[in-house]
Design a protein around this motif. Structure first.
Motif, PDB file in Angstrom:
ATOM      1  N   ARG A 105      51.064  29.494  35.824  1.00 31.10           N
ATOM      2  CA  ARG A 105      50.379  29.913  37.090  1.00 31.10           C
ATOM      3  C   ARG A 105      51.344  30.978  38.045  1.00 31.10           C
ATOM      4  NH1 ARG A 105      51.106  25.317  40.668  1.00 31.10           N
ATOM      5  NH2 ARG A 105      52.055  23.969  38.640  1.00 31.10           N
ATOM      6  N   GLU A 106      52.046  30.574  37.438  1.00 29.22           N
ATOM      7  CA  GLU A 106      53.276  31.571  38.490  1.00 29.22           C
ATOM      8  C   GLU A 106      53.307  32.983  37.047  1.00 29.22           C
ATOM      9  OE1 GLU A 106      56.414  33.200  40.801  1.00 29.22           O
ATOM     10  OE2 GLU A 106      54.875  31.791  40.654  1.00 29.22           O
ATOM     11  N   VAL A 107      52.833  32.834  35.993  1.00 26.93           N
ATOM     12  CA  VAL A 107      52.580  34.477  35.466  1.00 26.93           C
ATOM     13  C   VAL A 107      51.313  34.611  36.340  1.00 26.93           C
ATOM     14  CG1 VAL A 107      51.724  35.239  33.936  1.00 26.93           C
ATOM     15  CG2 VAL A 107      53.015  34.032  34.198  1.00 26.93           C
ATOM     16  N   ILE A 108      50.808  33.853  36.628  1.00 21.94           N
ATOM     17  CA  ILE A 108      49.216  34.706  37.483  1.00 21.94           C
ATOM     18  C   ILE A 108      48.866  35.020  38.992  1.00 21.94           C
ATOM     19  CG2 ILE A 108      46.242  33.506  38.168  1.00 21.94           C
ATOM     20  CD1 ILE A 108      46.708  31.865  36.032  1.00 21.94           C
ATOM     21  N   ARG A 109      49.764  34.575  39.325  1.00 20.34           N
ATOM     22  CA  ARG A 109      50.515  34.746  40.479  1.00 20.34           C
ATOM     23  C   ARG A 109      51.089  35.757  41.133  1.00 20.34           C
ATOM     24  NH1 ARG A 109      54.264  35.190  44.222  1.00 20.34           N
ATOM     25  NH2 ARG A 109      55.819  35.116  43.156  1.00 20.34           N
ATOM     26  N   LYS A 110      52.063  36.025  39.974  1.00 22.67           N
ATOM     27  CA  LYS A 110      52.849  37.923  40.111  1.00 22.67           C
ATOM     28  C   LYS A 110      51.784  37.901  39.610  1.00 22.67           C
ATOM     29  CE  LYS A 110      57.577  35.931  39.018  1.00 22.67           C
ATOM     30  NZ  LYS A 110      58.989  36.641  38.727  1.00 22.67           N
ATOM     31  N   ILE A 111      51.055  38.840  38.474  1.00 21.36           N
ATOM     32  CA  ILE A 111      50.302  39.256  37.873  1.00 21.36           C
ATOM     33  C   ILE A 111      49.042  39.669  39.484  1.00 21.36           C
ATOM     34  CG2 ILE A 111      48.231  40.067  36.712  1.00 21.36           C
ATOM     35  CD1 ILE A 111      49.506  38.365  34.442  1.00 21.36           C
ATOM     36  N   GLU A 112      48.608  38.829  40.328  1.00 19.08           N
ATOM     37  CA  GLU A 112      47.909  39.320  41.332  1.00 19.08           C
ATOM     38  C   GLU A 112      48.409  39.809  42.419  1.00 19.08           C
ATOM     39  OE1 GLU A 112      46.161  35.571  41.940  1.00 19.08           O
ATOM     40  OE2 GLU A 112      44.429  35.914  40.277  1.00 19.08           O
ATOM     41  N   ALA A 113      49.293  38.976  42.282  1.00 16.66           N
ATOM     42  CA  ALA A 113      50.750  40.119  43.209  1.00 16.66           C
ATOM     43  C   ALA A 113      51.464  41.257  43.657  1.00 16.66           C
ATOM     44  CB  ALA A 113      51.444  38.784  43.791  1.00 16.66           C
ATOM     45  N   GLU A 114      50.842  42.138  42.044  1.00 13.72           N
ATOM     46  CA  GLU A 114      51.614  42.988  41.653  1.00 13.72           C
ATOM     47  C   GLU A 114      53.089  43.317  41.595  1.00 13.72           C
ATOM     48  OE1 GLU A 114      49.667  46.366  43.367  1.00 13.72           O
ATOM     49  OE2 GLU A 114      47.830  45.904  42.433  1.00 13.72           O
ATOM     50  N   GLU A 115      53.428  42.010  40.982  1.00 14.86           N
ATOM     51  CA  GLU A 115      55.083  41.719  41.427  1.00 14.86           C
ATOM     52  C   GLU A 115      55.649  41.892  40.294  1.00 14.86           C
ATOM     53  OE1 GLU A 115      57.007  37.723  42.693  1.00 14.86           O
ATOM     54  OE2 GLU A 115      55.322  37.677  44.884  1.00 14.86           O
ATOM     55  N   ASP A 116      57.302  42.060  39.661  1.00 13.50           N
ATOM     56  CA  ASP A 116      58.543  42.302  39.094  1.00 13.50           C
ATOM     57  C   ASP A 116      57.614  41.039  38.422  1.00 13.50           C
ATOM     58  OD1 ASP A 116      59.883  43.998  37.443  1.00 13.50           O
ATOM     59  OD2 ASP A 116      61.751  42.194  37.517  1.00 13.50           O
ATOM     60  N   PRO A 117      57.848  41.406  36.998  1.00 13.49           N
ATOM     61  CA  PRO A 117      57.658  42.164  35.882  1.00 13.49           C
ATOM     62  C   PRO A 117      56.196  42.824  35.360  1.00 13.49           C
ATOM     63  CG  PRO A 117      57.336  40.794  34.304  1.00 13.49           C
ATOM     64  CD  PRO A 117      57.560  39.925  36.329  1.00 13.49           C
ATOM     65  N   TYR A 118      55.512  42.412  36.714  1.00 11.46           N
ATOM     66  CA  TYR A 118      54.149  42.748  36.654  1.00 11.46           C
ATOM     67  C   TYR A 118      53.693  44.321  37.471  1.00 11.46           C
ATOM     68  CZ  TYR A 118      53.982  38.691  33.327  1.00 11.46           C
ATOM     69  OH  TYR A 118      54.699  37.987  32.364  1.00 11.46           O
ATOM     70  N   GLU A 119      53.942  44.785  37.716  1.00 14.98           N
ATOM     71  CA  GLU A 119      53.848  46.218  39.005  1.00 14.98           C
ATOM     72  C   GLU A 119      53.258  46.702  38.043  1.00 14.98           C
ATOM     73  OE1 GLU A 119      56.953  47.654  40.464  1.00 14.98           O
ATOM     74  OE2 GLU A 119      58.307  45.469  41.202  1.00 14.98           O
ATOM     75  N   PRO A 120      51.245  47.260  38.084  1.00 16.64           N
ATOM     76  CA  PRO A 120      51.048  47.896  37.062  1.00 16.64           C
ATOM     77  C   PRO A 120      51.693  49.427  37.385  1.00 16.64           C
ATOM     78  CG  PRO A 120      49.767  47.406  39.707  1.00 16.64           C
ATOM     79  CD  PRO A 120      51.572  46.601  39.375  1.00 16.64           C
ATOM     80  N   PRO A 121      51.517  50.542  36.005  1.00 23.09           N
ATOM     81  CA  PRO A 121      51.705  51.326  35.927  1.00 23.09           C
ATOM     82  C   PRO A 121      50.772  52.307  36.674  1.00 23.09           C
ATOM     83  CG  PRO A 121      51.548  50.988  33.986  1.00 23.09           C
ATOM     84  CD  PRO A 121      50.921  49.792  34.686  1.00 23.09           C
ATOM     85  N   TYR A 122      50.433  53.593  36.714  1.00 18.81           N
ATOM     86  CA  TYR A 122      50.150  54.542  36.834  1.00 18.81           C
ATOM     87  C   TYR A 122      49.275  54.215  35.733  1.00 18.81           C
ATOM     88  CZ  TYR A 122      47.070  58.442  37.564  1.00 18.81           C
ATOM     89  OH  TYR A 122      45.866  59.512  38.132  1.00 18.81           O
ATOM     90  N   SER A 123      47.420  54.664  36.183  1.00 20.27           N
ATOM     91  CA  SER A 123      46.516  54.864  34.873  1.00 20.27           C
ATOM     92  C   SER A 123      45.814  54.878  35.372  1.00 20.27           C
ATOM     93  CB  SER A 123      46.535  53.673  33.967  1.00 20.27           C
ATOM     94  OG  SER A 123      45.713  53.818  33.403  1.00 20.27           O
ATOM     95  N   GLU A 124      44.478  55.521  34.328  1.00 15.81           N
ATOM     96  CA  GLU A 124      43.060  55.827  35.469  1.00 15.81           C
ATOM     97  C   GLU A 124      42.243  55.578  34.442  1.00 15.81           C
ATOM     98  OE1 GLU A 124      42.705  60.084  34.620  1.00 15.81           O
ATOM     99  OE2 GLU A 124      43.836  60.800  36.040  1.00 15.81           O
ATOM    100  N   ASP A 125      42.636  54.210  33.525  1.00 15.31           N
ATOM    101  CA  ASP A 125      41.958  53.082  33.052  1.00 15.31           C
ATOM    102  C   ASP A 125      41.236  52.404  33.973  1.00 15.31           C
ATOM    103  OD1 ASP A 125      40.904  51.705  31.160  1.00 15.31           O
ATOM    104  OD2 ASP A 125      42.402  51.697  30.348  1.00 15.31           O
ATOM    105  N   ALA A 126      39.847  51.904  33.653  1.00 14.34           N
ATOM    106  CA  ALA A 126      39.416  51.205  35.026  1.00 14.34           C
ATOM    107  C   ALA A 126      39.949  49.540  34.846  1.00 14.34           C
ATOM    108  CB  ALA A 126      37.857  51.091  34.599  1.00 14.34           C
ATOM    109  N   GLU A 127      40.028  49.246  33.720  1.00 14.57           N
ATOM    110  CA  GLU A 127      40.597  47.898  33.072  1.00 14.57           C
ATOM    111  C   GLU A 127      41.454  47.831  33.991  1.00 14.57           C
ATOM    112  OE1 GLU A 127      42.650  45.894  29.594  1.00 14.57           O
ATOM    113  OE2 GLU A 127      40.937  46.061  29.107  1.00 14.57           O
ATOM    114  N   PRO A 128      42.119  46.054  34.523  1.00 12.42           N
ATOM    115  CA  PRO A 128      42.876  46.573  35.810  1.00 12.42           C
ATOM    116  C   PRO A 128      44.661  46.260  34.224  1.00 12.42           C
ATOM    117  CG  PRO A 128      41.556  44.708  35.789  1.00 12.42           C
ATOM    118  CD  PRO A 128      40.658  45.476  34.555  1.00 12.42           C
TER     119      PRO A 128
END
Length: 223
Positions: free
Chosen positions: A26-49
């Motif tokens: 649940r914490e992994v999912i929360r961090k990804i959805e909140a874009e928290e470290d270590p799941y801060e999304p890098p710049y990308s032009e890919d449409a896939e999240p």
């Protein structure tokens, strides 16, 4: 022996186990959805999240833990029945072989129904949910596809339960919009959430609490 008290020890453990075991996912999912470290999304032009694979794996892990807990709940219920069978010196499975071929819940429901002289109409437990606990356990133990770790219901589930209890919200909405959907073609996911696990556990506890006194009365010849 106060069989119900031992059952409640098991159901309490199942609730704690689910909460503890699902916490990291649940914490992994929360961090990804909140874009928290270590799941801060890098710049990308890919449409896939970003981190979609990690999100999907955490989601599947939640579902596997849920299915494991439902399997434990099913076994706890079976042990409750079997313990009372032993306490009362009866042999339900021998006396009602045909009923047990339809599943242990159906068999013990018939056996204890005869013993307690009840048609269960005054029992507050939801037998549809209780029966689906055992079905979910069976389906969880028998994966359908080697390429997919996700779990599915048997294709026949909707023949008896048009809206299965352990189902994703998306699939529930699909069925609500089109009751003719055929699971033989697209399959229905077996999804156990915190809410459905809690309700299923509550129904098992409700059934056991309702049965306990009448069964004691039978054991000690008070009825």
């Amino acid at each position: 022996m106060e069989v119900n008290e031992f059952l409640k020890l098991r159901t309490a453990f199942i609730r704690r186990h689910y909460e503890t075991a699902t916490g990291p996912f649940r914490e992994v999912i929360r961090k990804i959805e909140a874009e928290e470290d270590p799941y801060e999304p890098p710049y990308s032009e890919d449409a896939e999240p970003a981190f979609l694979e990690e999100w999907m794996e955490a989601k599947t892990s939640l579902e596997v833990v849920g299915a494991t807990c439902v399997s434990m709940l099913s076994e706890a219920l079976k042990l409750y029945f079997k313990t009372w069978e032993r306490e009362l010196d009866i042999e339900c499975q021998i006396a009602l072989k045909t009923e047990f071929k339809k599943g242990f819940v159906n068999g013990y429901k018939s056996c204890f129904g005869h013993l307690l002289k009840t048609d269960w109409s005054d029992c507050p437990a939801d037998w549809d949910v209780i029966e689906q606990i055992a079905l979910a356990r069976n389906d969880a133990q028998h994966a359908k596809q080697i390429h997919d770790i996700g779990l599915e219901h048997s294709p026949t589930i909707r023949e008896k339960y048009p809206m299965p209890f352990f189902l994703s919200d998306v699939e529930k909405r699909m069925i609500e919009m089109d009751q003719t959907l055929d699971p033989h073609w697209f399959g229905l996911s077996l999804v156990v959430t915190a809410e459905t696990l809690d309700e299923a556990t509550r129904q098992v506890e409700t059934l056991a609490a309702w049965m306990e006194k009448p069964l004691f009365d039978v054991k000690y010849g008070r009825r």
